[in-house]
Design a protein around this motif. Structure first.
Motif, PDB file in Angstrom:
ATOM      1  N   GLU A  10       7.270  -6.960  12.825  1.00  0.00           N
ATOM      2  CA  GLU A  10       8.283  -5.990  12.391  1.00  0.00           C
ATOM      3  C   GLU A  10       8.417  -4.852  13.397  1.00  0.00           C
ATOM      4  OE1 GLU A  10       7.947  -6.462   7.514  1.00  0.00           O
ATOM      5  OE2 GLU A  10       6.687  -4.997   8.563  1.00  0.00           O
TER       6      GLU A  10
ATOM      7  N   CYS B 103      17.233  -8.697  10.397  1.00  0.00           N
ATOM      8  CA  CYS B 103      16.069  -9.464   9.946  1.00  0.00           C
ATOM      9  C   CYS B 103      15.961  -9.371   8.432  1.00  0.00           C
ATOM     10  CB  CYS B 103      14.802  -8.945  10.611  1.00  0.00           C
ATOM     11  SG  CYS B 103      13.325  -9.875  10.147  1.00  0.00           S
TER      12      CYS B 103
ATOM     13  N   LEU C 109      11.690  -3.866  15.613  1.00  0.00           N
ATOM     14  CA  LEU C 109      12.218  -2.504  15.528  1.00  0.00           C
ATOM     15  C   LEU C 109      12.340  -1.897  16.914  1.00  0.00           C
ATOM     16  CD1 LEU C 109      13.024  -0.028  13.801  1.00  0.00           C
ATOM     17  CD2 LEU C 109      10.586   0.564  13.704  1.00  0.00           C
TER      18      LEU C 109
ATOM     19  N   ASP D 278      15.833  -5.475  14.491  1.00  0.00           N
ATOM     20  CA  ASP D 278      15.348  -5.479  13.110  1.00  0.00           C
ATOM     21  C   ASP D 278      16.461  -5.462  12.069  1.00  0.00           C
ATOM     22  OD1 ASP D 278      15.759  -2.793  14.243  1.00  0.00           O
ATOM     23  OD2 ASP D 278      15.187  -2.083  12.254  1.00  0.00           O
TER      24      ASP D 278
END
Length: 239
Positions: free
Chosen positions: A124, A136, A128, A133
């Motif tokens: 994650e 996602c 980011l 992200d």
């Protein structure tokens, strides 16, 4: 064209698997050189091991004796890509970002299916940091240790398919990204089981690296990835 594909762990059999997957999609005029770091952990499953792997991968590429046109960092959610970009001007492609970027061309949202739950935050954070992200839908853990992908391949496949199906049904993912370099070559089977496109980061990274080289593009050196300033660096006999 020569592309270095660097495994982030020290398990030679996994390096061979990653190298074979890369060669299957590479152009005929592309030479794939799969490398294993000379130190590090046998599998990367957390921040501590990931930071060691980052140094190990940079060390591995720095000590490669020949020339090359691109580098692929074959670890999902791992640290170190930025350091490689400072050290070298050739394109550097991380498989996490390669898979996610490819998925954006194939569907509205994607999900990542990875190994242990502790790997989820690392992935994650990488998504980011790279700005990938937003699309996602989820990062799902199978609960598998990395080396279980080799020791129990059928059991691993069952777990990967289960989480991929849940990502499609519950998280509304339209594309699945396989969240571990050791999952290379599993994309077709997962795609058949889920009915959605499945992206393996290793093979996606190869095609992206080839495209960048063919376009004559290299890493920008004007600011963020300028070469390290010359100074004495002590690495305890590693550097």
């Amino acid at each position: 064209m020569k592309i270095l594909v660097v495994n982030v762990n020290t398990t030679q059999s996994m390096t061979e698997l990653i190298g074979n997957a890369a060669r299957k999609v590479a152009n005929r005029d592309t030479e794939i050189v799969a490398l294993t770091p000379r130190f590090g952990a046998e599998s990367i499953e957390g921040n501590y091991e990931s930071y060691i792997a980052a140094v190990a991968v940079m060390d591995c590429v720095r000590h490669y004796p020949g020339s090359f046109d691109a580098i692929i960092q074959a670890g999902y959610g791992e640290h170190g890509r930025e350091g490689l970009q400072e050290l070298f001007d050739v394109p550097v492609v991380d498989i996490t970002e390669a898979a996610a970027a490819t998925a954006l061309f194939l569907g509205h949202q994607y999900s990542v299916v990875t190994t242990l739950d502790r790997a989820v935050p690392l992935i994650e954070n990488r998504l980011l940091l790279s700005g990938l992200d937003r699309k996602c839908a989820s990062v799902r853990s199978t609960g598998l240790a990395v080396l279980e992908l080799e020791s129990d391949p059928e059991g691993a496949m069952t777990s990967i398919v289960r989480e991929a199906q849940r990502a499609v049904a519950d998280d509304h993912a339209e594309v699945i990204c396989l969240g571990c370099g050791g999952m290379a070559e599993l994309d077709r089977r997962v795609q058949e089981a889920t009915g959605v496109p499945v992206v393996d980061g290793v093979t996606a990274a190869v095609k992206i690296a080839e495209s960048l080289v063919h376009l004559g593009l290299k890493t920008s050196k004007i600011r963020t990835y300028a070469p390290p300033r010359k100074k004495h660096i002590t690495l305890g006999g590693v550097g």
